[in-house]
Design an enzyme around this catalytic site. Structure first.
Site, PDB file in Angstrom:
ATOM      1  N   GLU A 255       0.877  -1.165   0.000  1.00 26.06           N
ATOM      2  CA  GLU A 255       0.000   0.000   0.000  1.00 26.06           C
ATOM      3  C   GLU A 255       0.917   1.218   0.000  1.00 26.06           C
ATOM      4  OE1 GLU A 255      -3.519   2.222   2.523  1.00 26.06           O
ATOM      5  OE2 GLU A 255      -1.821   1.323   3.536  1.00 26.06           O
ATOM      6  N   HIS A 328     -11.304  -1.333   2.450  1.00 25.64           N
ATOM      7  CA  HIS A 328     -11.895  -0.975   3.750  1.00 25.64           C
ATOM      8  C   HIS A 328     -11.678   0.498   4.101  1.00 25.64           C
ATOM      9  CE1 HIS A 328      -7.697  -1.578   4.437  1.00 25.64           C
ATOM     10  NE2 HIS A 328      -7.786  -1.026   5.628  1.00 25.64           N
TER      11      HIS A 328
HETATM   12  C1  GLC Z   1      -3.663   1.835   6.030  1.00 28.55           C
HETATM   13  C2  GLC Z   1      -4.888   0.993   6.301  1.00 28.55           C
HETATM   14  C3  GLC Z   1      -5.823   1.793   7.154  1.00 28.55           C
HETATM   15  C4  GLC Z   1      -5.134   2.115   8.447  1.00 28.55           C
HETATM   16  C5  GLC Z   1      -3.779   2.788   8.224  1.00 28.55           C
HETATM   17  C6  GLC Z   1      -2.946   2.740   9.464  1.00 28.55           C
HETATM   18  O1  GLC Z   1      -3.944   2.942   5.261  1.00 28.55           O
HETATM   19  O2  GLC Z   1      -5.456   0.548   5.109  1.00 28.55           O
HETATM   20  O3  GLC Z   1      -7.037   1.132   7.376  1.00 28.55           O
HETATM   21  O4  GLC Z   1      -5.939   2.956   9.222  1.00 28.55           O
HETATM   22  O5  GLC Z   1      -3.039   2.169   7.219  1.00 28.55           O
HETATM   23  O6  GLC Z   1      -2.518   1.432   9.714  1.00 28.55           O
END
Ligand code: GLC
Ligand code: CA
Length: 558
Positions: A255, A328
């Protein structure tokens, strides 16, 4: 790498808390997932990405981990996990775990130690700094509102938390931290998992000196340029790859907030020295505004095409794309880019599915997307559970930057909780998700929108997604074909081609509720073709097509 299994796969994301509750406590769990594996098998997906199931005090629903080798009690036991893993494998479904290692929970034993004293062996596992003139060490704002630093009186210093103050950032520059993380990953790999989705992995390496960021309307600084794709991120991922990933056959997806195509070519390079692919955010940020995502701006189709086409074209044969509309953290796509009205909900959901699934890359389906689940009519702040939404409300309304009614409206449109209400299994109470009290409200439209009804009806969104997945396995052009965009300036249609060995796939999607006519390109006129899929059961198409509202049609020219 050219025919790696993860290039041919479709991934389904499960948010365990909201998927299926097996014991009536109102919280989804691992046994609930095991119960529903046959449903996923029927849909045809290859891989499950499981949002975090580790021990956690749940400040951010499991993205704050206090034990990486233990299962959250509410979700079950390690035995339940092992049973789920082997039941999935028996059905040919792989399991990808969420890896959250930019930060831990403040209740993780490393942090409990770290905050005790400056000479504690765990001190440098985290990022501690002295205050500046009695204030935070720099002006950074956390992603969940307020300063990115928390004062700790034990040692009279501050620790960095890019997310909530219960999510202290790990110090990746410390080789011991990397050893610990890699050992833990290896432990999961030995259990037989099939990959990792790496949470905000682009943020693990911070620019030394942690300089102040550009100020926003709330008076905080933007950490982005000093955190995203930081100085050692590729070095650390290459080390992770050498020491762990390369020893197994895994799907890895990072991500990557703030990732550009240039950076993605490094993260997801074809030589496989880092990750399989990344999640980029450019297409999801197109409806952002001045107050971050809190506005009602709509995604502009011309910009969407430009952005997605850039990723399709520039990564071609250099790196691999991921494809997603939902997860999510995102509101529901039919409510955002489609049309959630009774008349158009299903066709527009199918059109959006077509538009995405015919592109190059690995598609991700988020639970309920295959039913065309919509945003939720939350009425009041108390209906929300998400820390980001609640803090943003307090911050923007508290500072008088956004009026309360407007902020409620923006939350209803953009809040992450739109994705987090229970999966709608059937039309019984609580949508068949739980026999108890659900931890978050169920979308009242479950009586119309639910899996049971859709499984029983051939023209449902579910069966349409099933077909999209099947087509990807039958036609190599969908996996391998070269992408090109047609009609870049058209504000109503998204039309693109995929080409492989003389075969052409023509994907035509109408993003509006009006009829739009379209003529196929000159060179395709009169050529033999067939309709691969259509959301209006169209069986043939002329060179000139009158597309109905939200119509999508895919033509294959042999
Ligand atoms: C990422 C996750 C998110 C979370 C954040 C901190 O963006 O997808 O849901 O709040 O990281 O871990
Ligand atoms: Ca439960």
């Amino acid at each position: 790498m050219a025919d790696a299994w993860w290039k041919q796969s479709v991934v389904y994301q499960i948010y365990p808390r909201s998927f299926k509750d097996s014991n009536g406590d109102g919280i989804g769990d691992l046994n609930g997932i095991t119960e529903k594996l046959d449903y996923l098998k029927e849909l045809g997906i290859d891989v499950i990405w499981l949002s975090p199931v580790y021990e956690s005090p749940n400040d951010d629903n499991g993205y704050d981990i206090s034990n990486y080798r233990g299962i959250m009690k509410e979700f079950g036991t390690m035995e339940d996990y092992d049973r789920m893993l082997s039941a999935a494998h028996e059905r040919g479904i792989k399991i990808v775990m969420d890896l959250v290692v930019n930060h831990t929970s403040d209740e993780h034993p490393w942090f409990v130690e770290s905050r005790k004293s400056e000479d504690n062996p765990y001190r440098d596992y985290y990022i501690w700094r002295e205050g500046k003139d009695g204030k935070e060490p720099n002006n950074w704002e956390s992603c969940f509102s307020g300063p990115a630093w928390e004062y700790d009186k034990e040692t009279d210093m501050y620790y960095l938390h890019l997310f909530s103050k219960k999510q202290p950032d790990l110090n990746w520059d410390n080789p011991k931290v990397r050893d610990e993380v890699f050992d833990m990953m290896d432990w999961w790999c030995k259990k037989g998992i099939d990959g990792f989705r790496m949470d905000v992995i682009s943020m693990i390496s911070k620019v030394p000196g942690l300089p102040d960021g550009e100020l926003n309307e709330k008076g905080y600084g933007d950490f982005g340029p000093y955190v995203c794709n930081g100085p050692h991120v590729h070095e650390y991922l290459q080390e992770m790859n050498r020491r762990v990933l390369s020893k197994y056959d895994l799907l890895t997806v990072g991500e990557c907030s703030g990732v550009t195509v240039e950076e993605a070519k490094k993260y997801a390079n074809n030589a496989g020295t880092e990750l399989s692919m990344v999640f980029q955010f450019e297409h999801m940020d197109l409806d952002g505004g001045e107050s971050m995502k809190w506005c009602d701006r709509k995604i502009n189709l011309v910009e969407l095409k430009e952005t997605l086409s850039k990723w399709q074209e520039e990564l071609y044969q250099k790196a691999w794309n991921s494809l997603y509309w939902c997860n999510h953290d995102q509101p529901r796509i039919v409510s955002r880019l489609g049309n959630p009205s009774e008349e158009y909900r299903e066709v527009s959901a199918k059109m959006l599915g077509t538009c995405l699934h015919m592109m190059q890359g690995t598609p991700y389906i988020y639970q309920g997307e295959e039913l065309g689940m919509t945003n939720v009519p939350f009425e009041k702040l108390e209906d929300f559970r998400d820390i980001e939404s609640i803090h943003a409300y307090e911050e923007f309304v508290g500072k008088g930057l956004i009026q309360p009614e407007d902020m409620m409206y923006y939350l209803r449109y953009k809040s992450r909780d739109n994705a987090r209400t229970p999966m709608q299994w059937d039309d019984s109470e609580n949508a068949g998700f739980t026999t108890g009290n659900p931890w978050i409200m169920v979308n009242p439209n479950y009586r119309e929108i639910n899996a049971k009804e859709q499984l029983s009806r051939e023209d449902s969104v579910f069966h349409y997604y099933q077909k999209l997945i099947r087509l990807r396995k039958e036609y190599p052009v969908i996996v391998q074909g070269r992408y090109s965009l047609l009609l870049p300036e058209d504000e109503r249609l998204y039309v693109y081609q995929r080409a492989l060995d003389g075969q052409i796939l023509l994907v035509i999607c109408n993003f509006t509720d009006r009829e739009v006519s379209y003529k196929v390109p000159e060179e395709l006129k009169g050529r033999e073709k067939k309709v691969l899929i259509s959301n209006y059961s169209r069986e043939t198409a002329d060179d000139s097509v009158a597309l109905k509202a939200y119509e999508a049609v895919v033509l294959l020219y042999e």
